[in-house]
Design an enzyme around this catalytic site. Sequence first.
Site, PDB file in Angstrom:
ATOM      1  N   GLY A 275     -71.281  54.395  44.770  1.00 48.36           N
ATOM      2  CA  GLY A 275     -70.253  54.966  45.634  1.00 48.36           C
ATOM      3  C   GLY A 275     -69.940  54.081  46.822  1.00 48.36           C
ATOM      4  N   ASP A 312     -69.867  41.528  41.770  1.00 50.36           N
ATOM      5  CA  ASP A 312     -70.928  40.735  41.153  1.00 50.36           C
ATOM      6  C   ASP A 312     -72.180  41.602  41.093  1.00 50.36           C
ATOM      7  OD1 ASP A 312     -69.342  38.435  40.954  1.00 50.36           O
ATOM      8  OD2 ASP A 312     -69.827  37.831  43.009  1.00 50.36           O
ATOM      9  N   CYS A 386     -80.999  58.902  52.914  1.00 53.19           N
ATOM     10  CA  CYS A 386     -80.703  60.343  52.881  1.00 53.19           C
ATOM     11  C   CYS A 386     -81.956  61.168  53.179  1.00 53.19           C
ATOM     12  CB  CYS A 386     -80.088  60.755  51.555  1.00 53.19           C
ATOM     13  SG  CYS A 386     -81.081  60.380  50.096  1.00 53.19           S
TER      14      CYS A 386
END
Length: 459
Positions: A275, A312, A386
């Site tokens: 993401g 890449d 997180c």
Amino acid sequence: MVVTPPRRGHSGNPQREAGDEIAGLAARKAAARLLAAVIDARTPLDGLTDNEHGHPQYKALDSRDRALVRAILVTALRHRMTIAGLLSKRLEKPLPPNATALSHILHVAAAQILFLDVPDSAAVDLAVTHAKSDPRTLRFSGLVNGVLRSLARAKETELALALAATSEAPEWFSERLTDAYGTDKARAILAAHRHEAPVDFTVKADPTLWAERLGGVVLPTGTVRVEKLAANVTDLPGFANGAWWVQDAAASLPAHLFGDIRGQRVADLCAAPGGKTAQLILAGAQVTAIDASRNRLARLKQNLDRLGLTADLVQTDLLDYRPAHLFDAVLLDAPCSSTGTVRRHPDVPWTKTMADIEKLADLQRRLLAHAVGLVKPGGRIVFSNCSLDPIEGEELYRAFLADKPGTAADPIRPGEFAGVDPFLTPDGTLRTTPADLALESPGISGLDGFFAARMRRTD
């Protein structure tokens, strides 16, 4: 997403099926077995319920029963302390320490009786049948019947009171939250954990348009949020042509901290599922995405292919990575305890320990020290994870700056980008919790717990 099971038919009242199997019994047995794996063996729930590599007992079920098992498990873990308290009231004495199989049968049934759309009679009868089928619990089948029938009769009068008086977390986790955030904020975080998280989408362009198409709202940060999906993610408009990807609003914030990176070479470390990689590419960077897992990197490539984006890709242990040329900037979203994702993963407080958090914090320090060496002098480093625990966030950041010559704080300033100000700390770092971003209802509110800090290499 939690799937509400049907009230009748295949997983409802017990019926005889092919092979003289009782309808729904296999699903309840699987749920109890997997609950044991989470609670007794500290096995993460996602791995157990993976459709390709999950527990054999889970994979043996059809898709409908798999959905039921996951609904039972998520519910039983999300409300574990409330369930335990209501069951305990109905026992003359506590269950012996070795009666874990019996405890899991009771918890699986209680989750259905108290929180899921399953007839009480079906939940009770299947639990009794399950107890009778297991030599470890056979002699307790009468107790199972009595306790669960009492629970079913009393739920209308007792459940709300029990929820109000209970924190849904093991003691170590509640204490860590209280130490870090104070009593009131800790309670608010634990209350948020009782609610299923909404689904957030990062869109390539025009959030207002996609909020309308997906049936959601646009958050101050630009994320599109939907409380309940009307279909599977892959069936939603915009999926096939790569208009968006699923990403919690908090997880989308770190990539914004680089400012203008058009034309810059940026490394996304520990990059999968991609993401943040996608965000960096859309911001105009030339991105190198690095991850140690071949399978996770393959998933990242699939995600980028759907989005029509390229990077890449490098599969390697980050601590072994030595690029030919230093980068203009690096993003390290480090492996952590994931305590900020309990709304989505209610098994986390039951599968992690303080020792795990301390071990992960040590790994993060080593990864961050290596990440600084990958960027040019003057280049930016963004560190994030997180976790809700300051050991992996605020405390690690301060200690790192104190101990690492050649690295300086690069505080995040108010107004740098839309929606960031409510989450800034006095140190100029970013901190979100599930108790933040209060909107019109609990189901549409909150964020994953996230920490992010920005630094510059000075030598």
